[in-house]
Design a protein around this motif. Structure first.
Motif, PDB file in Angstrom:
ATOM      1  N   GLN A 165       5.024   1.486   0.315  1.00  0.00           N
ATOM      2  CA  GLN A 165       5.621   2.745  -0.107  1.00  0.00           C
ATOM      3  C   GLN A 165       5.153   3.850   0.838  1.00  0.00           C
ATOM      4  O   GLN A 165       3.985   3.875   1.232  1.00  0.00           O
ATOM      5  N   VAL A 166       6.043   4.756   1.173  1.00  0.00           N
ATOM      6  CA  VAL A 166       5.686   5.867   2.048  1.00  0.00           C
ATOM      7  C   VAL A 166       6.078   7.182   1.371  1.00  0.00           C
ATOM      8  O   VAL A 166       7.210   7.335   0.908  1.00  0.00           O
ATOM      9  N   ILE A 167       5.114   8.104   1.324  1.00  0.00           N
ATOM     10  CA  ILE A 167       5.345   9.439   0.764  1.00  0.00           C
ATOM     11  C   ILE A 167       5.193  10.442   1.899  1.00  0.00           C
ATOM     12  O   ILE A 167       4.171  10.453   2.588  1.00  0.00           O
ATOM     13  N   VAL A 168       6.196  11.272   2.091  1.00  0.00           N
ATOM     14  CA  VAL A 168       6.185  12.243   3.185  1.00  0.00           C
ATOM     15  C   VAL A 168       6.293  13.647   2.596  1.00  0.00           C
ATOM     16  O   VAL A 168       7.124  13.891   1.719  1.00  0.00           O
ATOM     17  N   GLN A 169       5.471  14.557   3.086  1.00  0.00           N
ATOM     18  CA  GLN A 169       5.564  15.942   2.625  1.00  0.00           C
ATOM     19  C   GLN A 169       6.824  16.585   3.185  1.00  0.00           C
ATOM     20  O   GLN A 169       7.179  16.396   4.348  1.00  0.00           O
ATOM     21  N   ALA A 180       9.252   4.719  12.226  1.00  0.00           N
ATOM     22  CA  ALA A 180       8.026   4.048  11.794  1.00  0.00           C
ATOM     23  C   ALA A 180       8.016   3.859  10.281  1.00  0.00           C
ATOM     24  O   ALA A 180       7.579   2.813   9.778  1.00  0.00           O
ATOM     25  N   VAL A 181       8.493   4.861   9.556  1.00  0.00           N
ATOM     26  CA  VAL A 181       8.579   4.737   8.098  1.00  0.00           C
ATOM     27  C   VAL A 181       9.423   3.527   7.717  1.00  0.00           C
ATOM     28  O   VAL A 181       9.061   2.745   6.824  1.00  0.00           O
ATOM     29  N   ARG A 182      10.511   3.360   8.412  1.00  0.00           N
ATOM     30  CA  ARG A 182      11.401   2.217   8.116  1.00  0.00           C
ATOM     31  C   ARG A 182      10.661   0.888   8.277  1.00  0.00           C
ATOM     32  O   ARG A 182      10.864  -0.047   7.488  1.00  0.00           O
ATOM     33  N   GLU A 183       9.795   0.803   9.277  1.00  0.00           N
ATOM     34  CA  GLU A 183       9.020  -0.424   9.501  1.00  0.00           C
ATOM     35  C   GLU A 183       8.028  -0.660   8.362  1.00  0.00           C
ATOM     36  O   GLU A 183       7.839  -1.799   7.914  1.00  0.00           O
ATOM     37  N   PHE A 184       7.371   0.393   7.900  1.00  0.00           N
ATOM     38  CA  PHE A 184       6.427   0.253   6.791  1.00  0.00           C
ATOM     39  C   PHE A 184       7.152  -0.177   5.519  1.00  0.00           C
ATOM     40  O   PHE A 184       6.683  -1.054   4.778  1.00  0.00           O
ATOM     41  N   VAL A 185       8.291   0.444   5.252  1.00  0.00           N
ATOM     42  CA  VAL A 185       9.055   0.106   4.050  1.00  0.00           C
ATOM     43  C   VAL A 185       9.551  -1.336   4.124  1.00  0.00           C
ATOM     44  O   VAL A 185       9.498  -2.082   3.133  1.00  0.00           O
ATOM     45  N   MET A 203       0.845  -1.202   0.000  1.00  0.00           N
ATOM     46  CA  MET A 203       0.000   0.000   0.000  1.00  0.00           C
ATOM     47  C   MET A 203       0.880   1.251   0.000  1.00  0.00           C
ATOM     48  O   MET A 203       1.982   1.242   0.528  1.00  0.00           O
ATOM     49  N   ARG A 204       0.338   2.330  -0.564  1.00  0.00           N
ATOM     50  CA  ARG A 204       1.060   3.600  -0.582  1.00  0.00           C
ATOM     51  C   ARG A 204       0.538   4.460   0.573  1.00  0.00           C
ATOM     52  O   ARG A 204      -0.637   4.808   0.622  1.00  0.00           O
ATOM     53  N   ILE A 205       1.431   4.810   1.498  1.00  0.00           N
ATOM     54  CA  ILE A 205       1.078   5.555   2.705  1.00  0.00           C
ATOM     55  C   ILE A 205       1.536   6.998   2.555  1.00  0.00           C
ATOM     56  O   ILE A 205       2.685   7.254   2.189  1.00  0.00           O
ATOM     57  N   SER A 259      -1.880   8.845  -2.364  1.00  0.00           N
ATOM     58  CA  SER A 259      -1.843   7.871  -1.264  1.00  0.00           C
ATOM     59  C   SER A 259      -3.131   7.080  -1.145  1.00  0.00           C
ATOM     60  O   SER A 259      -4.229   7.606  -1.347  1.00  0.00           O
ATOM     61  N   GLU A 260      -2.972   5.823  -0.772  1.00  0.00           N
ATOM     62  CA  GLU A 260      -4.132   4.977  -0.467  1.00  0.00           C
ATOM     63  C   GLU A 260      -4.537   5.107   1.004  1.00  0.00           C
ATOM     64  O   GLU A 260      -5.699   4.901   1.343  1.00  0.00           O
ATOM     65  N   MET A 261      -3.577   5.419   1.857  1.00  0.00           N
ATOM     66  CA  MET A 261      -3.871   5.659   3.269  1.00  0.00           C
ATOM     67  C   MET A 261      -3.125   6.900   3.726  1.00  0.00           C
ATOM     68  O   MET A 261      -1.929   7.038   3.464  1.00  0.00           O
ATOM     69  N   ILE A 262      -3.845   7.798   4.383  1.00  0.00           N
ATOM     70  CA  ILE A 262      -3.264   9.006   4.952  1.00  0.00           C
ATOM     71  C   ILE A 262      -3.092   8.795   6.451  1.00  0.00           C
ATOM     72  O   ILE A 262      -4.054   8.459   7.157  1.00  0.00           O
ATOM     73  N   VAL A 263      -1.874   8.990   6.948  1.00  0.00           N
ATOM     74  CA  VAL A 263      -1.599   8.871   8.379  1.00  0.00           C
ATOM     75  C   VAL A 263      -1.272  10.258   8.917  1.00  0.00           C
ATOM     76  O   VAL A 263      -0.319  10.893   8.472  1.00  0.00           O
TER      77      VAL A 263
END
Length: 372
Positions: free
Chosen positions: A32-36, A22-27, A1-3, A68-72
């Motif tokens: 995929q993680v996208i951060v502003q 936390a990003v490292r755990e998701f990856v 999923m793209r976060i 993103s598919e999920m916004i955290v």
């Protein structure tokens, strides 16, 4: 999923939805993680730290919401954010919808699936594991806020919480013996204040009595008990919680006239509408106001003042739930009772009974909403 992790835009909010750890755990779990850009600046986590953890950096919040598919997030989406949410997109954040009908209508109109940290239930079926860490922070900060508000130049009584030899300490009444109330009591007792905790659960009062070993008094929260303690108090901490629902109004406007001039109310329940009738949300930039001579501190995002501590504590709690959502999506919500309890909005339906009751709207059971 793209976060996606946007920068928080609520006033004086410096926390971040995902830390680099936390990003490292998701990856590592294959997501995929996208951060502003700049999202982690409030905790001194710069863009390079997120890149090193495996995230992609984008400049605009619109890119986060579009891709993103999920916004955290941490705090509830603001108008400019909820208008960018869409169907088949998951939002995972604090929402506090019971006191925010405008946001609720915005989320319903978006068609998104919104889960609230504050109503996710633990494996024991009772605890609120994603609310607890911020309640711990807010409870401890509440006593710091009370101490500052009691200072004369801030409108308070001009009293030191713990007093000094020969001068009595401040009387602190804590309404609610849950996580916030317990942590507030720890801090107040540690400073030497005269502390009374009020709660309606005798079982909880017994636990608190055992915990504090006489250093804090306990009292049943009857109407008479609340009035007597509030009128005698130099500082009152509003720490009541009904999960998902509006906070009960335990301090009425007429009661303010019988409180001490210069007394302080720290209404930690303000996210859920506040437990004092005269409470309205304030910010860290302008945290207090005075009504009937009583100083009100009603900052709606207290833990945002200490974003490093708060963000890491929150991420430690949310990580397993976030990973489950990323791996399973709607199926994870359907399969996990704790996540189902966190579901507040799904494709145009309110799915939490306490939220719906507080807003006067119709509720659809989460199981039925997900099945549809």
């Amino acid at each position: 999923m793209r976060i996606g992790v946007p920068t928080e835009i609520k006033a004086n909010e410096y926390r971040v939805g995902l830390t680099p750890d936390a990003v490292r755990e998701f990856v590592a779990a294959g997501h995929q993680v996208i951060v502003q850009a700049g999202a982690g600046a409030g905790i001194n986590a710069m863009n390079e730290a997120y890149r090193s953890a495996g995230a992609s950096i984008v400049g605009a919040a619109s890119d986060i919401f579009a891709k993103s598919e999920m916004i955290v997030k941490v705090k509830e989406p603001q108008r400019s954010e909820w208008t960018q949410l869409r169907k088949n997109q998951i939002l995972f954040a604090y929402l506090h919808l019971a006191a925010d009908s405008e946001q609720a209508k915005g989320l319903l109109a978006s068609g998104c699936t919104a889960l609230a940290y504050e109503t996710v239930i633990g494996a024991d079926g009772v605890s609120l594991p994603l609310l607890a860490p911020m309640s711990e922070v807010a409870g401890r900060l509440a006593i710091e806020a009370a101490g500052a508000a009691l200072q004369r130049h801030n409108g308070g009584l001009g009293m030191l919480l713990g007093g000094v030899p020969g001068v009595r300490p401040a009387r602190v009444a804590i309404l609610g013996g849950g996580v916030v109330g317990t942590q507030a009591a720890r801090m107040a007792v540690g400073l030497g204040a005269d502390v009374t905790i009020l709660d309606r659960s005798l079982a909880r009062l017994r636990q608190l009595d055992e915990l504090f070993q006489g250093r804090a008094k306990t009292r049943f929260a009857s109407t008479t008990g609340i009035e007597e303690e509030v009128f005698a108090a130099d500082a009152v901490i509003g720490a009541v919680l009904i999960p998902g629902a509006s906070a009960p109004k335990l301090i009425t406007r007429p009661m303010l006239k019988r409180m001490k001039q210069g007394a302080v109310v720290v209404d930690v329940a303000i996210d859920q509408g506040g437990c004092c009738e005269s409470s309205h949300p304030t910010t860290h930039a302008n945290p207090t106001y005075i009504i009937e001579g009583v100083v009100h501190y009603c900052v709606a995002n207290m833990p945002g003042a200490v974003p490093f501590t708060s963000s890491h504590a929150l991420n430690h709690a949310t990580l397993p739930y976030g990973l489950a959502l990323a791996a399973g999506g709607l199926a994870a919500i359907a399969a996990n009772p704790g996540l189902r309890a966190g579901l507040n909005v799904h494709r145009g339906h309110l799915t939490h009974p306490a939220v719906a009751a507080s807003l006067g709207l119709t509720v659809k059971a989460p199981e039925a909403a997900l099945a549809a």
